[in-house]
Motif scaffolding. Sequence first.
Motif, PDB file in Angstrom:
ATOM      1  N   UNK A  72      -9.547   5.009   5.189  1.00  0.00           N
ATOM      2  CA  UNK A  72      -9.086   4.205   4.063  1.00  0.00           C
ATOM      3  C   UNK A  72      -8.861   2.739   4.428  1.00  0.00           C
ATOM      4  N   UNK A  73      -8.827   2.413   5.713  1.00  0.00           N
ATOM      5  CA  UNK A  73      -8.586   1.036   6.146  1.00  0.00           C
ATOM      6  C   UNK A  73      -9.629   0.628   7.175  1.00  0.00           C
ATOM      7  N   UNK A  74      -9.866  -0.679   7.253  1.00  0.00           N
ATOM      8  CA  UNK A  74     -10.794  -1.192   8.259  1.00  0.00           C
ATOM      9  C   UNK A  74     -10.333  -2.554   8.742  1.00  0.00           C
ATOM     10  N   UNK A  75     -10.837  -2.923   9.904  1.00  0.00           N
ATOM     11  CA  UNK A  75     -10.473  -4.189  10.527  1.00  0.00           C
ATOM     12  C   UNK A  75     -11.669  -4.741  11.285  1.00  0.00           C
ATOM     13  N   UNK A  76     -11.630  -6.028  11.551  1.00  0.00           N
ATOM     14  CA  UNK A  76     -12.657  -6.696  12.346  1.00  0.00           C
ATOM     15  C   UNK A  76     -12.005  -7.166  13.641  1.00  0.00           C
ATOM     16  N   UNK A  85      -8.960   0.384   1.212  1.00  0.00           N
ATOM     17  CA  UNK A  85      -9.736   0.808   0.051  1.00  0.00           C
ATOM     18  C   UNK A  85      -8.774   1.407  -0.970  1.00  0.00           C
ATOM     19  N   UNK A  86      -8.484   0.695  -2.067  1.00  0.00           N
ATOM     20  CA  UNK A  86      -7.453   1.179  -2.989  1.00  0.00           C
ATOM     21  C   UNK A  86      -7.761   2.534  -3.625  1.00  0.00           C
ATOM     22  N   UNK A  87      -9.029   2.894  -3.745  1.00  0.00           N
ATOM     23  CA  UNK A  87      -9.381   4.189  -4.348  1.00  0.00           C
ATOM     24  C   UNK A  87      -9.007   5.363  -3.443  1.00  0.00           C
ATOM     25  N   UNK A  88      -8.727   5.096  -2.167  1.00  0.00           N
ATOM     26  CA  UNK A  88      -8.463   6.182  -1.212  1.00  0.00           C
ATOM     27  C   UNK A  88      -6.992   6.404  -0.925  1.00  0.00           C
ATOM     28  N   UNK A  89      -6.129   5.581  -1.504  1.00  0.00           N
ATOM     29  CA  UNK A  89      -4.686   5.734  -1.300  1.00  0.00           C
ATOM     30  C   UNK A  89      -4.009   5.972  -2.648  1.00  0.00           C
ATOM     31  N   UNK A  90      -2.717   6.244  -2.607  1.00  0.00           N
ATOM     32  CA  UNK A  90      -1.968   6.491  -3.847  1.00  0.00           C
ATOM     33  C   UNK A  90      -2.037   5.288  -4.785  1.00  0.00           C
ATOM     34  N   UNK A  91      -1.727   4.115  -4.244  1.00  0.00           N
ATOM     35  CA  UNK A  91      -1.889   2.878  -5.002  1.00  0.00           C
ATOM     36  C   UNK A  91      -1.713   1.680  -4.085  1.00  0.00           C
ATOM     37  N   UNK A  92      -2.259   0.557  -4.546  1.00  0.00           N
ATOM     38  CA  UNK A  92      -2.059  -0.742  -3.919  1.00  0.00           C
ATOM     39  C   UNK A  92      -1.523  -1.654  -5.006  1.00  0.00           C
ATOM     40  N   UNK A  93      -0.655  -2.585  -4.613  1.00  0.00           N
ATOM     41  CA  UNK A  93      -0.097  -3.508  -5.592  1.00  0.00           C
ATOM     42  C   UNK A  93      -0.172  -4.944  -5.079  1.00  0.00           C
ATOM     43  N   UNK A  94      -0.283  -5.866  -6.036  1.00  0.00           N
ATOM     44  CA  UNK A  94      -0.217  -7.300  -5.771  1.00  0.00           C
ATOM     45  C   UNK A  94       0.915  -7.832  -6.643  1.00  0.00           C
ATOM     46  N   UNK A  95       1.975  -8.316  -6.010  1.00  0.00           N
ATOM     47  CA  UNK A  95       3.163  -8.790  -6.736  1.00  0.00           C
ATOM     48  C   UNK A  95       3.631  -7.767  -7.767  1.00  0.00           C
ATOM     49  N   UNK A  96       3.604  -6.494  -7.383  1.00  0.00           N
ATOM     50  CA  UNK A  96       4.102  -5.419  -8.231  1.00  0.00           C
ATOM     51  C   UNK A  96       3.101  -4.846  -9.214  1.00  0.00           C
ATOM     52  N   UNK A  97       1.969  -5.497  -9.411  1.00  0.00           N
ATOM     53  CA  UNK A  97       0.938  -4.987 -10.320  1.00  0.00           C
ATOM     54  C   UNK A  97       0.043  -4.000  -9.580  1.00  0.00           C
ATOM     55  N   UNK A  98      -0.082  -2.792 -10.119  1.00  0.00           N
ATOM     56  CA  UNK A  98      -0.977  -1.799  -9.517  1.00  0.00           C
ATOM     57  C   UNK A  98      -2.415  -2.225  -9.737  1.00  0.00           C
ATOM     58  N   UNK A  99      -3.181  -2.277  -8.652  1.00  0.00           N
ATOM     59  CA  UNK A  99      -4.573  -2.709  -8.741  1.00  0.00           C
ATOM     60  C   UNK A  99      -5.462  -1.565  -9.225  1.00  0.00           C
ATOM     61  N   UNK A 147       0.864  -1.174   0.000  1.00  0.00           N
ATOM     62  CA  UNK A 147       0.000   0.000   0.000  1.00  0.00           C
ATOM     63  C   UNK A 147       0.902   1.225   0.000  1.00  0.00           C
ATOM     64  N   UNK A 148       0.626   2.162  -0.923  1.00  0.00           N
ATOM     65  CA  UNK A 148       1.428   3.384  -1.079  1.00  0.00           C
ATOM     66  C   UNK A 148       0.581   4.595  -0.726  1.00  0.00           C
ATOM     67  N   UNK A 149       1.208   5.528  -0.009  1.00  0.00           N
ATOM     68  CA  UNK A 149       0.566   6.802   0.320  1.00  0.00           C
ATOM     69  C   UNK A 149       1.672   7.831   0.560  1.00  0.00           C
ATOM     70  N   UNK A 150       1.493   9.048   0.063  1.00  0.00           N
ATOM     71  CA  UNK A 150       2.486  10.092   0.260  1.00  0.00           C
ATOM     72  C   UNK A 150       3.839   9.755  -0.340  1.00  0.00           C
TER      73      UNK A 150
END
Length: 168
Positions: free
Chosen positions: A104-108, A125-139, A37-40
């Motif tokens: 931007x994040x939640x937990x149970x 929530x990927x729409x609320x941060x700079x980007x999220x990646x799975x094995x280097x692929x930006x979601x 997860x990327x931000x800032x």
Amino acid sequence: MRARPWPQPDPVGPGQESVWDYPRPPRLETTTALLEVWLGGAVVASTRDGWRVLETSHPPTYYLPHEAFAPGVLRPAEGSSYCEWKGRAAHYDLLSDGVVAPRAAWTYPQPTPGFEPIAHALAVMPALVERCTVDGETVVPQAGGFYGGWVTSRVVGPFKGEPGSMGW
């Protein structure tokens, strides 16, 4: 009132899975994919010890262990939400280098039976941060602004949240 037609699943290619093969109620499974997860301009969370929640018509929602988040990036947020499958969720703001991603994040904290492994793990929530990646692929964020699915080239839809999907 006319019933909306049930969507036709998209064709599945090599190495892909269809969200229409995911179960309802949802299934929890572990993943060793590199989740970031990327931000800032910085990676604020990174792990190879995550989980995926798989539910019919939804791209996977990824959960990262609390310790995957850098110190100081999580701030408890006001309010809660409820999932019929996982229970009551607590929300967090994410902070990095002066950038704030509200709720931007939640937990149970006390998930329902079957989801105990993700107690205190966090989804983002990927729409609320700079980007999220799975094995280097930006979601690509799941459409609709309500769901937290992570769309990658590995999954095909159509996906809940897209226009016209409310009745699925």
